[in-house]
Motif scaffolding. Structure first.
Motif, mmCIF file in Angstrom:
data_model
loop_
_atom_site.group_PDB
_atom_site.id
_atom_site.type_symbol
_atom_site.label_atom_id
_atom_site.label_comp_id
_atom_site.label_asym_id
_atom_site.label_seq_id
_atom_site.Cartn_x
_atom_site.Cartn_y
_atom_site.Cartn_z
ATOM 1 N N THR A 76 0.761 -1.593 0.101
ATOM 2 C CA THR A 76 -0.018 -0.088 -0.500
ATOM 3 C C THR A 76 1.233 0.824 0.043
ATOM 4 O OG1 THR A 76 -0.588 0.476 2.738
ATOM 5 C CG2 THR A 76 -1.430 -1.197 1.833
ATOM 6 N N VAL A 77 0.235 2.416 -0.169
ATOM 7 C CA VAL A 77 1.306 3.342 0.142
ATOM 8 C C VAL A 77 1.731 3.433 1.574
ATOM 9 C CG1 VAL A 77 -0.776 4.876 -1.765
ATOM 10 C CG2 VAL A 77 -0.821 5.161 0.609
ATOM 11 N N LEU A 78 1.426 2.816 2.218
ATOM 12 C CA LEU A 78 1.847 3.252 3.552
ATOM 13 C C LEU A 78 3.167 2.220 4.200
ATOM 14 C CD1 LEU A 78 -0.940 3.378 6.293
ATOM 15 C CD2 LEU A 78 1.017 5.211 5.051
ATOM 16 N N ASN A 79 2.840 0.913 3.165
ATOM 17 C CA ASN A 79 4.408 0.142 2.801
ATOM 18 C C ASN A 79 5.050 -0.265 2.169
ATOM 19 O OD1 ASN A 79 3.228 -1.864 2.091
ATOM 20 N ND2 ASN A 79 2.193 -2.837 3.918
ATOM 21 N N GLY A 80 4.590 0.319 1.183
ATOM 22 C CA GLY A 80 5.643 0.293 0.321
ATOM 23 C C GLY A 80 7.228 0.498 0.119
ATOM 24 N N PRO A 81 7.779 -0.262 -0.382
ATOM 25 C CA PRO A 81 9.665 0.190 -0.019
ATOM 26 C C PRO A 81 9.794 1.196 -1.112
ATOM 27 C CG PRO A 81 8.996 -2.241 -1.447
ATOM 28 C CD PRO A 81 7.996 -1.539 -1.263
ATOM 29 N N THR A 82 9.427 1.474 -1.781
ATOM 30 C CA THR A 82 9.619 2.385 -2.394
ATOM 31 C C THR A 82 8.753 2.658 -3.900
ATOM 32 O OG1 THR A 82 10.071 0.650 -4.898
ATOM 33 C CG2 THR A 82 11.965 1.376 -3.469
ATOM 34 N N MET A 83 8.883 4.680 -3.736
ATOM 35 C CA MET A 83 7.727 4.964 -5.178
ATOM 36 C C MET A 83 7.358 4.399 -6.135
ATOM 37 S SD MET A 83 6.292 8.006 -3.718
ATOM 38 C CE MET A 83 5.440 8.493 -4.975
ATOM 39 N N PHE A 84 8.203 3.604 -6.526
ATOM 40 C CA PHE A 84 7.413 2.746 -7.469
ATOM 41 C C PHE A 84 6.726 1.883 -7.724
ATOM 42 C CE2 PHE A 84 8.632 -1.100 -11.076
ATOM 43 C CZ PHE A 84 8.587 0.080 -12.074
ATOM 44 N N ALA A 85 7.195 0.714 -6.188
ATOM 45 C CA ALA A 85 5.919 0.273 -5.565
ATOM 46 C C ALA A 85 4.935 0.177 -5.647
ATOM 47 C CB ALA A 85 7.148 -1.310 -4.709
ATOM 48 N N VAL A 86 4.528 1.273 -4.988
ATOM 49 C CA VAL A 86 3.817 1.979 -4.437
ATOM 50 C C VAL A 86 2.828 2.104 -5.831
ATOM 51 C CG1 VAL A 86 2.500 4.486 -3.734
ATOM 52 C CG2 VAL A 86 4.062 3.394 -2.375
ATOM 53 N N VAL A 87 3.267 3.050 -6.827
ATOM 54 C CA VAL A 87 3.282 3.933 -8.006
ATOM 55 C C VAL A 87 2.605 2.657 -8.839
ATOM 56 C CG1 VAL A 87 3.102 4.768 -10.189
ATOM 57 C CG2 VAL A 87 3.878 5.491 -8.112
ATOM 58 N N SER A 88 3.151 1.496 -8.364
ATOM 59 C CA SER A 88 3.191 0.002 -9.555
ATOM 60 C C SER A 88 1.290 -0.264 -8.976
ATOM 61 C CB SER A 88 4.455 -1.133 -9.385
ATOM 62 O OG SER A 88 5.176 -0.975 -9.984
ATOM 63 N N GLU A 89 1.564 -0.734 -7.577
ATOM 64 C CA GLU A 89 -0.185 -0.926 -6.747
ATOM 65 C C GLU A 89 -0.196 -0.373 -7.198
ATOM 66 O OE1 GLU A 89 -2.448 -3.977 -5.028
ATOM 67 O OE2 GLU A 89 0.380 -3.558 -5.036
ATOM 68 N N ILE A 90 -0.583 0.835 -7.558
ATOM 69 C CA ILE A 90 -2.106 1.827 -7.740
ATOM 70 C C ILE A 90 -2.319 1.771 -9.247
ATOM 71 C CG2 ILE A 90 -2.595 4.231 -7.492
ATOM 72 C CD1 ILE A 90 -1.251 4.805 -5.346
ATOM 73 N N GLY A 91 -1.563 1.854 -9.842
ATOM 74 C CA GLY A 91 -1.556 1.161 -11.287
ATOM 75 C C GLY A 91 -2.474 -0.019 -11.088
ATOM 76 N N LYS A 92 -2.140 -0.855 -10.532
ATOM 77 C CA LYS A 92 -1.997 -2.502 -10.797
ATOM 78 C C LYS A 92 -4.417 -2.024 -10.679
ATOM 79 C CE LYS A 92 1.416 -5.141 -9.977
ATOM 80 N NZ LYS A 92 2.489 -5.488 -9.480
ATOM 81 N N LEU A 93 -4.129 -1.292 -9.149
ATOM 82 C CA LEU A 93 -5.478 -0.744 -8.921
ATOM 83 C C LEU A 93 -6.652 -0.307 -9.627
ATOM 84 C CD1 LEU A 93 -7.298 -1.286 -6.152
ATOM 85 C CD2 LEU A 93 -6.215 0.389 -5.281
ATOM 86 N N LEU A 94 -5.631 0.703 -10.430
ATOM 87 C CA LEU A 94 -6.254 1.448 -10.997
ATOM 88 C C LEU A 94 -7.012 0.736 -12.519
ATOM 89 C CD1 LEU A 94 -7.455 4.685 -12.211
ATOM 90 C CD2 LEU A 94 -5.420 4.688 -12.819
ATOM 91 N N ARG A 95 -6.360 -0.332 -13.522
ATOM 92 C CA ARG A 95 -6.401 -1.090 -14.541
ATOM 93 C C ARG A 95 -7.552 -1.608 -14.225
ATOM 94 N NH1 ARG A 95 -4.011 -2.916 -19.160
ATOM 95 N NH2 ARG A 95 -5.598 -4.488 -19.713
ATOM 96 N N ALA A 96 -7.415 -2.758 -12.850
ATOM 97 C CA ALA A 96 -8.908 -3.908 -11.866
ATOM 98 C C ALA A 96 -9.982 -3.178 -11.919
ATOM 99 C CB ALA A 96 -7.753 -3.867 -10.980
ATOM 100 N N THR A 97 -10.227 -1.982 -11.267
ATOM 101 C CA THR A 97 -11.052 -1.043 -10.993
ATOM 102 C C THR A 97 -11.287 -1.051 -12.438
ATOM 103 O OG1 THR A 97 -10.022 -0.380 -9.339
ATOM 104 C CG2 THR A 97 -12.347 0.634 -10.209
ATOM 105 N N ILE A 98 -11.407 -0.541 -13.431
ATOM 106 C CA ILE A 98 -11.991 -0.036 -14.698
ATOM 107 C C ILE A 98 -11.684 -1.318 -15.737
ATOM 108 C CG2 ILE A 98 -10.688 0.977 -16.801
ATOM 109 C CD1 ILE A 98 -9.450 2.868 -15.890
ATOM 110 N N ASP A 99 -11.410 -2.252 -15.458
ATOM 111 C CA ASP A 99 -11.960 -3.679 -15.960
ATOM 112 C C ASP A 99 -12.955 -4.197 -16.091
ATOM 113 O OD1 ASP A 99 -9.504 -3.379 -17.868
ATOM 114 O OD2 ASP A 99 -8.331 -5.153 -17.135
#
Length: 247
Positions: A76-99
């Motif tokens: 999540t935004v609170l425990n992702g080890p890097t900003m890249f990991a945080v953004v990757s997770e948000i991107g996956k969540l956005l794609r899944a929600t749209i689908d």
């Protein structure tokens, strides 16, 4: 419609979003499009959204839910080890929600539930970073060549940012530049409207350095709008006159 700007400078990051949503000229509402989370001394992360309101609210709601018990949940935004990991997770969540939204609505929903996001922030021990996420879930990162991102109604305010940006500008000048960009957009497009949300994230602060809501009664924004119009007219009249005479 929407207009959001994220800009990275040497001192940190400046973010601004409008709050207008509409389904026609007779159905206009105000919804917040900027959200942020912080862990003192560890991280400060902000998200701005544009696109289908149901989609963006679903993504933000899921992010908020995940922050309640981050130790028991996926990245999540609170425990992702890097900003890249945080953004990757948000991107996956956005794609899944749209689908999910599109599948639930069949052919009628095709192309109607898209959204994009700007994600900005810093995790301790790393530099501030700025990303733009596309509806497909992939993303790009800001750099010296592309130091700012816009989502929503971008075309009216972009020339201001291109001409006025400097990486070593002060936060005060960066905020002024972004406000001029928003004023130009507000003047040209009724689907973008006040109030505006402003957030400044200073390098290594891990908390909002400055946060402000710009309303229709805001004296500074009113001054910026008025003086910018006067300055443009003055600059125009100072240019050499065109001549119809022979060369």
């Amino acid at each position: 419609m929407t207009y959001c700007v994220g800009m990275i400078v040497d001192k940190g990051i400046v973010l601004m979003s409008d709050t207008r949503t509409n389904s026609g000229v007779d159905n206009i509402s105000v919804f917040r499009k900027m959200f942020h989370w912080q862990v003192p001394g560890d991280r400060m992360i902000a998200v701005m959204t544009a696109g289908n309101l149901a989609t963006t609210q679903a993504v933000i709601s899921q992010l908020e839910e995940r922050t309640k018990q981050p130790e028991d949940r996926e990245t999540t935004v609170l425990n992702g080890p890097t900003m890249f990991a945080v953004v990757s997770e948000i991107g996956k969540l956005l794609r899944a929600t749209i689908d999910k939204q599109q599948k639930a609505n069949g052919d009628r929903g095709r192309g109607k539930f898209t959204a994009s996001m700007i994600v900005a922030g810093q995790i301790a021990g790393m530099e501030p970073r700025l990303f733009m996420i596309y509806p497909e879930g992939n993303f790009i990162e800001a750099s010296m060549d592309t130091p700012f991102f816009q989502i929503g109604e971008t075309k009216y305010g972009r020339p201001i940012l291109i001409r006025g940006y400097d990486h070593d500008m002060s936060f005060e000048d960066a905020v002024k530049l972004v406000m001029v960009s928003f004023d130009s957009t507000l003047k040209a497009n009724l689907s973008v409207g006040l109030p505006l949300d402003l957030l400044v994230i200073g390098k290594d602060d891990f908390a909002p350095t400055h946060q402000h809501r710009v309303t229709a009664e805001d004296p500074y924004f009113d001054t910026i709008s008025s003086n910018w119009g006067d300055a443009l007219r003055s600059a125009f009249h100072s240019l050499p006159d065109y001549s119809f005479g022979s060369e």
